[in-house]
Motif scaffolding. Structure first.
Motif, PDB file in Angstrom:
ATOM      1  N   SER A 189       0.892  -1.274  -0.127  1.00  0.00           N
ATOM      2  CA  SER A 189       0.131  -0.096   0.020  1.00  0.00           C
ATOM      3  C   SER A 189       0.755   1.119   0.098  1.00  0.00           C
ATOM      4  O   SER A 189       2.187   1.220   0.359  1.00  0.00           O
ATOM      5  CB  SER A 189      -1.052  -0.257   1.249  1.00  0.00           C
ATOM      6  OG  SER A 189       0.004   0.385   2.486  1.00  0.00           O
ATOM      7  N   GLU A 190       0.210   2.322  -0.460  1.00  0.00           N
ATOM      8  CA  GLU A 190       0.794   3.611  -0.384  1.00  0.00           C
ATOM      9  C   GLU A 190       1.587   4.102   1.179  1.00  0.00           C
ATOM     10  O   GLU A 190       2.402   4.444   1.388  1.00  0.00           O
ATOM     11  CB  GLU A 190       0.267   4.800  -0.717  1.00  0.00           C
ATOM     12  CG  GLU A 190       0.883   6.081  -1.184  1.00  0.00           C
ATOM     13  CD  GLU A 190      -0.081   7.129  -1.910  1.00  0.00           C
ATOM     14  OE1 GLU A 190       0.060   8.361  -1.545  1.00  0.00           O
ATOM     15  OE2 GLU A 190      -1.101   6.812  -2.501  1.00  0.00           O
ATOM     16  N   VAL A 191       0.579   3.678   2.182  1.00  0.00           N
ATOM     17  CA  VAL A 191       0.853   3.995   3.453  1.00  0.00           C
ATOM     18  C   VAL A 191       2.347   3.169   3.829  1.00  0.00           C
ATOM     19  O   VAL A 191       3.017   3.846   4.521  1.00  0.00           O
ATOM     20  CB  VAL A 191      -0.128   3.676   4.635  1.00  0.00           C
ATOM     21  CG1 VAL A 191       0.145   3.649   5.791  1.00  0.00           C
ATOM     22  CG2 VAL A 191      -1.311   4.281   4.010  1.00  0.00           C
ATOM     23  N   VAL A 192       2.440   1.854   3.509  1.00  0.00           N
ATOM     24  CA  VAL A 192       3.402   1.102   3.908  1.00  0.00           C
ATOM     25  C   VAL A 192       4.752   1.552   3.170  1.00  0.00           C
ATOM     26  O   VAL A 192       5.780   1.698   3.481  1.00  0.00           O
ATOM     27  CB  VAL A 192       3.253  -0.435   3.695  1.00  0.00           C
ATOM     28  CG1 VAL A 192       4.510  -1.054   3.570  1.00  0.00           C
ATOM     29  CG2 VAL A 192       2.258  -1.205   4.425  1.00  0.00           C
ATOM     30  N   THR A 193       4.476   1.914   1.693  1.00  0.00           N
ATOM     31  CA  THR A 193       5.563   2.480   1.065  1.00  0.00           C
ATOM     32  C   THR A 193       6.133   3.809   1.457  1.00  0.00           C
ATOM     33  O   THR A 193       7.213   4.035   1.588  1.00  0.00           O
ATOM     34  CB  THR A 193       5.111   2.851  -0.320  1.00  0.00           C
ATOM     35  OG1 THR A 193       4.643   1.293  -0.844  1.00  0.00           O
ATOM     36  CG2 THR A 193       6.164   3.215  -1.247  1.00  0.00           C
ATOM     37  N   GLU A 194       5.392   4.757   2.155  1.00  0.00           N
ATOM     38  CA  GLU A 194       5.639   5.957   2.729  1.00  0.00           C
ATOM     39  C   GLU A 194       6.628   5.548   3.886  1.00  0.00           C
ATOM     40  O   GLU A 194       7.513   6.484   4.365  1.00  0.00           O
ATOM     41  CB  GLU A 194       4.468   6.784   3.139  1.00  0.00           C
ATOM     42  CG  GLU A 194       3.662   7.348   2.162  1.00  0.00           C
ATOM     43  CD  GLU A 194       2.328   7.893   2.307  1.00  0.00           C
ATOM     44  OE1 GLU A 194       2.124   8.140   3.613  1.00  0.00           O
ATOM     45  OE2 GLU A 194       1.658   8.452   1.514  1.00  0.00           O
ATOM     46  N   GLY A 195       6.138   4.643   4.720  1.00  0.00           N
ATOM     47  CA  GLY A 195       6.818   4.305   5.931  1.00  0.00           C
ATOM     48  C   GLY A 195       8.492   3.863   5.581  1.00  0.00           C
ATOM     49  O   GLY A 195       9.326   4.042   6.221  1.00  0.00           O
ATOM     50  N   ILE A 196       8.297   2.988   4.364  1.00  0.00           N
ATOM     51  CA  ILE A 196       9.718   2.418   3.966  1.00  0.00           C
ATOM     52  C   ILE A 196      10.703   3.670   3.659  1.00  0.00           C
ATOM     53  O   ILE A 196      11.894   3.767   3.749  1.00  0.00           O
ATOM     54  CB  ILE A 196       9.514   1.482   2.938  1.00  0.00           C
ATOM     55  CG1 ILE A 196       8.831   0.176   3.257  1.00  0.00           C
ATOM     56  CG2 ILE A 196      10.943   1.008   2.182  1.00  0.00           C
ATOM     57  CD1 ILE A 196       8.240  -0.630   2.152  1.00  0.00           C
ATOM     58  N   VAL A 197      10.048   4.770   3.064  1.00  0.00           N
ATOM     59  CA  VAL A 197      10.888   5.879   2.506  1.00  0.00           C
ATOM     60  C   VAL A 197      11.201   6.358   3.664  1.00  0.00           C
ATOM     61  O   VAL A 197      12.515   6.894   3.801  1.00  0.00           O
ATOM     62  CB  VAL A 197       9.909   6.875   1.576  1.00  0.00           C
ATOM     63  CG1 VAL A 197      10.512   8.290   1.531  1.00  0.00           C
ATOM     64  CG2 VAL A 197       9.493   6.188   0.128  1.00  0.00           C
ATOM     65  N   ILE A 198      10.483   6.608   4.664  1.00  0.00           N
ATOM     66  CA  ILE A 198      10.983   7.316   5.991  1.00  0.00           C
ATOM     67  C   ILE A 198      11.906   6.663   6.882  1.00  0.00           C
ATOM     68  O   ILE A 198      12.828   7.039   7.137  1.00  0.00           O
ATOM     69  CB  ILE A 198       9.639   7.815   7.002  1.00  0.00           C
ATOM     70  CG1 ILE A 198       8.659   8.631   6.169  1.00  0.00           C
ATOM     71  CG2 ILE A 198      10.257   8.122   8.220  1.00  0.00           C
ATOM     72  CD1 ILE A 198       9.036   9.773   5.952  1.00  0.00           C
TER      73      ILE A 198
END
Length: 163
Positions: A4-13
């Motif tokens: 998901s986009e939410v999980v992907t955002e967490g990976i970026v952070i």
């Protein structure tokens, strides 16, 4: 990988802050132009725990502290600091582990020149399912083959053998 986009955002952070624990390592060790001693290497290996300690005090909407803590773990349990195996690792940490290896090997370090993107991709291809998650490696290799990035050092990507 269908995340998901939410999980992907967490990976970026997590990718941005994953080495925050190196703040506790003396600069002389981080920039040492020669091989680290065993003691220095053990000190470097504490950065995952220190990063976890720092980040666990922050209320993120993602498991950032755990991802940082696990980013040097390996699928066969040979990583650090917890010697986790396979599915004990968060998928985000498995992704960060592969990304960190590719970036590290592709980049110049004080103790060695950049090894190049080809060496990095060969490393993850040769060790997929052993050190690195199979799905993560296959996705990484696919991304690099479909969207070649221009790295300054190393031979051209089409010269590498990923079989």
């Amino acid at each position: 990988m269908g995340l998901s986009e939410v999980v992907t955002e967490g990976i970026v952070i997590a990718g941005i802050v994953h080495d925050i624990g190196k703040l506790s390592i003396p600069a002389e060790i981080l920039s040492k132009p020669s091989r680290l001693t065993d003691v220095e290497y053990m000190l470097i290996k504490t950065h995952s725990q220190v990063g976890y300690t720092i980040l666990s005090k922050i209320d993120f909407p993602w498991p950032i502290a755990q991802i940082v803590y696990q980013h040097h773990e390996r699928m066969n349990g040979s990583g650090y600091p917890q010697k986790l195996m396979e599915k004990e690792m968060l998928v985000e940490a498995r992704i960060l582990a592969v990304a960190d290896v590719v970036e590290s090997m592709s980049s110049h370090r004080p103790y060695r020149p950049a090894l190049g993107i080809n060496k990095a991709l060969e490393e993850i291809a040769q060790n997929k399912g052993i050190l690195y998650d199979v799905d993560v490696v296959e996705t990484c290799l696919k991304l690099f083959s479909e969207n070649p990035l221009a790295f300054v050092d190393g031979p051209k990507q089409d010269d590498m053998d990923l079989t």
